[in-house]
Design an enzyme around this catalytic site. Structure first.
Site, PDB file in Angstrom:
ATOM      1  CB  SER A   1      51.289 -20.203  44.496  1.00 17.17           C
ATOM      2  OG  SER A   1      51.391 -20.944  43.565  1.00 17.17           O
TER       3      SER A   1
ATOM      4  CG  ASP B   1      57.454 -23.709  44.953  1.00 13.47           C
ATOM      5  OD1 ASP B   1      57.790 -23.049  44.244  1.00 13.47           O
ATOM      6  OD2 ASP B   1      56.481 -23.714  45.519  1.00 13.47           O
TER       7      ASP B   1
ATOM      8  CG  HIS C   1      56.199 -20.305  42.620  1.00 11.96           C
ATOM      9  ND1 HIS C   1      56.015 -21.258  43.426  1.00 11.96           N
ATOM     10  CD2 HIS C   1      55.020 -19.632  42.251  1.00 11.96           C
ATOM     11  CE1 HIS C   1      54.807 -21.496  43.737  1.00 11.96           C
ATOM     12  NE2 HIS C   1      53.964 -20.664  43.181  1.00 11.96           N
TER      13      HIS C   1
END
Length: 769
Positions: free
Chosen positions: A546, A145, A210
């Protein structure tokens, strides 16, 4: 460009034949070059490894800066700056499986708008089942990520035991990330240099948010009173809070390079992770073949090493055929809503309330005292009517908008509430009501400007009010959190849908999980999500597949902790066969339109965090299954042998290999493609008894699609011991011509367990549609 060095084809040819290259060049210095990935199959083959090393030594002895990554643990190869001609020459070398340009993948959040777009509201605060793990086996989840924010309370290691001795990874240091930032929760941290990135990104620290969000959703420690400025308040806890996190930073603001993704897979295999979680992928329009897809390649070799790979399905829904990450060795995750909603209602004159959706923190009157106007009526003289209805940039007249709430519409399906909000705000408006059936069920955050989304049915009442009232007024109420919202779950509008472009014989997505408005950890200094005059929020609410994938990764981690000897396919089977198909309103799971979801929308159903711990039976997909898949997909034995870690001595591809035979691999769902007329097809499946009771008897039940007969033989499976495998056959025959893909299911059950497999039947003509 300065400093270019040109080569004649003759000199290049001689160079590749090991003639010394006398001029050193910097990466990116030659005309027409770029980063290419050279994939050379399994690292277990000494021949493959030697060939890769010879190529590297020959080509990059005097060009070290052109070598980007080398792969040597799970598979062989490298990534390097090459000219197109060099790439063509290398592709013909012995042992080279494929050579392809380094692709750039995207994060699977709903981030196509200019505002905060990652909504995450899954009920992870309930935590894992209390009996999930006794701590005897601490699973390690590798996450590919954007990095991690180690100071977040979600990553504290209080009361955690020592790092598992099997862990072989490292904590890479950088200017803003020290080895002391790792602990017993974050046990590994790596970053990967992309030659096109600024050096400020050479760190495992998350600068986007994220990766921190995903990591805390998987394995975050419990943090009480977490919220996004009071919204979604509660205890934030990862689904597998005892799991260890290994972060592999492969994404930066410019995207996620395939060469870095492969490097992370290679390292993760050597480091000793149990589960790999990826919330990223190629866009739906990029039809990437298996041997040029870094995620498919890396996942293949990870699964060979016993690592389960879980990937998000993509955010290109609701169109069909948009699902990504569809290789059969990947567990592919769609996204659904949960029973929590963020409501921001519109109040019209006369106190008529119109329900809306959105997160904002505006301080406006709760009484309808603000003039209300339709975007069309506030049109700038130079703008088209359609752009004004949508409140597109530059379409509104400031004098007509100033001090008013503006009603805007998603004309043609190509506009977003965030851009309408920006236009209204820039022209002095004091609020925006956006009409969009598509995004109505997915709450987005709009900061301190009053903004809400309503559907077209609700909008009809506002239009009626506008047309019948001389001086229409309204207000937009502050966001209110609605618990126990019904119906839920529903498949999120953005969630990518099946069928797979790879093959209809494997159902994708595999499963759906919460992916809408999820609260989880964020970077601690993100001013872009902060409210004016307030400190940066440590948590954020975002949406996307996600956010769904790490929910499944958490459950997979729990299963691995409880059943450490189970392989990737057994864990996948446990997750898929125990999924639920109903919502909290006693109906079936639906899509964003209210129609019943099909397996192309939700796979086997919604993730169950409890039933998956004890599935009773599992479908184990073997290495031979995957080798046969490659045969059926069209690869020859030579290529397959180069790719596979363990290649049986007498293995050959079946003479009649074709795409339809993919239906026969031992997958937890049943996809039958290429169905012809009124014919019939037979597939077999094998189940392994893992119930723990030794003797067990299961009986089959069927959900048969209209126009078909399905026969299962035998109709009863009688297991005499744990670990025993029994095979059954499914015979499908048509009673009418197949005009479209149809769906059914079969379930093996006894008094204790239900083991369900969805069935998808597609026609011969479907393959070309």
């Amino acid at each position: 460009m300065k400093g270019l060095t040109f080569f004649t084809p003759f000199l290049l040819f001689l160079y590749l034949l090991c003639i010394l290259f006398t001029t050193e060049t910097e990466a990116g210095s030659r005309n027409g070059d770029g980063v290419y990935i050279v994939y050379m199959g399994s690292a277990s083959s000494a021949a493959n490894a030697n060939r890769a090393q010879i190529l590297i030594n020959t080509m990059f002895k005097r060009r070290a800066n052109d070598l980007v990554h080398t792969y040597k643990h799970g598979f062989s190869g490298f990534a390097a700056r090459l000219t197109a001609e060099e790439a063509k020459v290398i592709a013909k070398k012995p042992g080279v499986v494929s050579v392809f340009p380094d692709p750039n993948f995207q994060l699977h959040t709903t981030h196509s708008w200019d505002f905060l777009k990652y909504q995450t509201s899954v009920k992870i605060d309930s935590g894992p089942p209390s009996s999930a793990s006794d701590g005897s086996y601490d699973s390690i989840v590798g996450i590919l990520d954007t990095g991690i924010w180690p100071e977040s309370e979600s990553f504290n290691d209080k009361d955690m035991g020592p790092i598992p001795s099997r862990w072989k990874g490292t904590c890479m240091e950088a200017k803003d990330f020290k080895s002391s930032n790792c602990n017993r929760k974050i046990i590994g941290a790596r970053y990967y240099k992309n030659p096109d990135d600024d050096s400020e990104y050479y760190t495992t620290r998350d600068v986007i948010g994220h990766g921190s969000h995903v990591s805390s959703t998987v394995a975050g420690s419990a943090v009480e009173n977490a919220s996004y400025y009071g919204v979604a308040s509660g205890t934030a806890k990862g689904g597998s809070p005892n799991a260890r996190i290994a972060m592999y930073k492969v994404c930066n603001p410019g995207g996620c390079t395939g060469s870095s993704i492969l490097a992370a897979f290679d390292d993760a295999i050597a480091d000793g992770v149990d589960v790999l979680s990826l919330s990223l992928g190629a866009p739906a329009y990029a039809r990437i073949d298996l041997n040029t897809d870094p995620i498919a390649i890396g996942a293949f070799h990870a699964v060979e090493q016993g690592i389960l790979v879980i990937c998000s399905a993509g955010n290109d829904g609701p169109d069909g055929g948009t699902v990504t990450n569809t290789a059969p060795w990947i567990l592919t995750v769609a996204a659904n809503t949960i029973d929590r909603d963020f409501e921001s209602d519109v109040v019209l004159g006369g106190n008529k309330v119109i329900k809306g959706e959105g997160i904002h923190f505006a301080n406006v009157s709760k009484s309808p005292v603000y003039p209300l106007i339709h975007g069309k009526s506030a049109k700038n003289a130079d703008a088209s009517e359609g752009s004004a209805r949508a409140c597109d940039s530059g379409s509104l007249d400031q004098e007509k908008v100033k001090g008013k709430i503006v009603l805007c519409e998603n004309v043609g399906g190509s506009y977003y509430a965030s851009s309408a909000r920006d236009e209204v705000k820039s022209k002095g408006g004091i609020g925006c009501v956006f009409v969009d059936d598509r995004t109505r069920a997915v709450a987005s955050a709009y900061g301190s400007f009053p903004t809400t989304v309503i559907d077209s049915k609700e909008a009809a009442e506002i239009f009626s009010y506008l047309n019948s009232t001389k001086d229409p007024v309204a207000t937009i109420l502050p966001t209110a959190t609605v618990e126990k919202f019904t119906p839920a779950p529903a498949v999120a509008y953005f969630s990518s849908r099946g069928p797979s472009s790879l093959t209809r014989s494997i159902l994708k997505p595999d499963i759906t999980a919460p992916g809408v408005a999820i609260l989880a950890a964020w970077t601690g200094n993100d001013s872009s999500i902060s409210l004016e005059g307030k400190p940066a929020s440590q948590y954020n609410v975002i949406s996307g597949t996600s956010m769904a994938a790490p929910h499944v990764s958490a459950v997979a981690s729990l299963i691995k902790s409880q059943h450490p000897t189970w392989g990737p396919s057994a864990i996948r089977s446990a997750i898929m066969t125990t999924a639920t198909q109903t919502n909290n309103d006693k109906g079936l799971i639906t899509t964003e339109t209210g129609a019943a979801a099909t397996p192309y929308d939700s796979g086997a159903g919604e993730l169950s965090s409890t039933a998956s711990m004890q599935p009773g039976l599992v479908y184990e997909t073997t290495e031979i299954d995957y080798l046969n898949f490659l045969c059926y997909y069209g690869y020859n034995v030579t290529t397959i042998k180069a790719m596979a870690k363990a290649f049986p001595e007498n293995f050959t591809c079946p003479a009649d290999s074709n795409l339809d035979l993919i239906s026969t691999i031992n997958y937890p769902s049943i996809g039958i493609s290429g169905f012809k007329g009124n014919g019939s097809k037979t597939v077999a499946r094998t189940l392994t008894n893992v119930g723990g009771d030794g003797v067990a008897v299961y009986t089959v039940s069927l959900e048969t699609p209209p126009g078909f007969n399905i026969q299962v033989t035998p109709e009863k499976l009688q297991f005499t011991k744990d670990g025993e495998k029994l095979t059954y056959q499914v015979i499908v025959s048509a009673t009418a011509s197949l005009k479209q893909d149809v769906f059914g299911a079969l379930t093996w059950s006894n008094a204790k367990y239900k083991v369900r497999s969805p069935i998808v039947i597609s026609s011969e003509t479907s393959r070309t549609n």
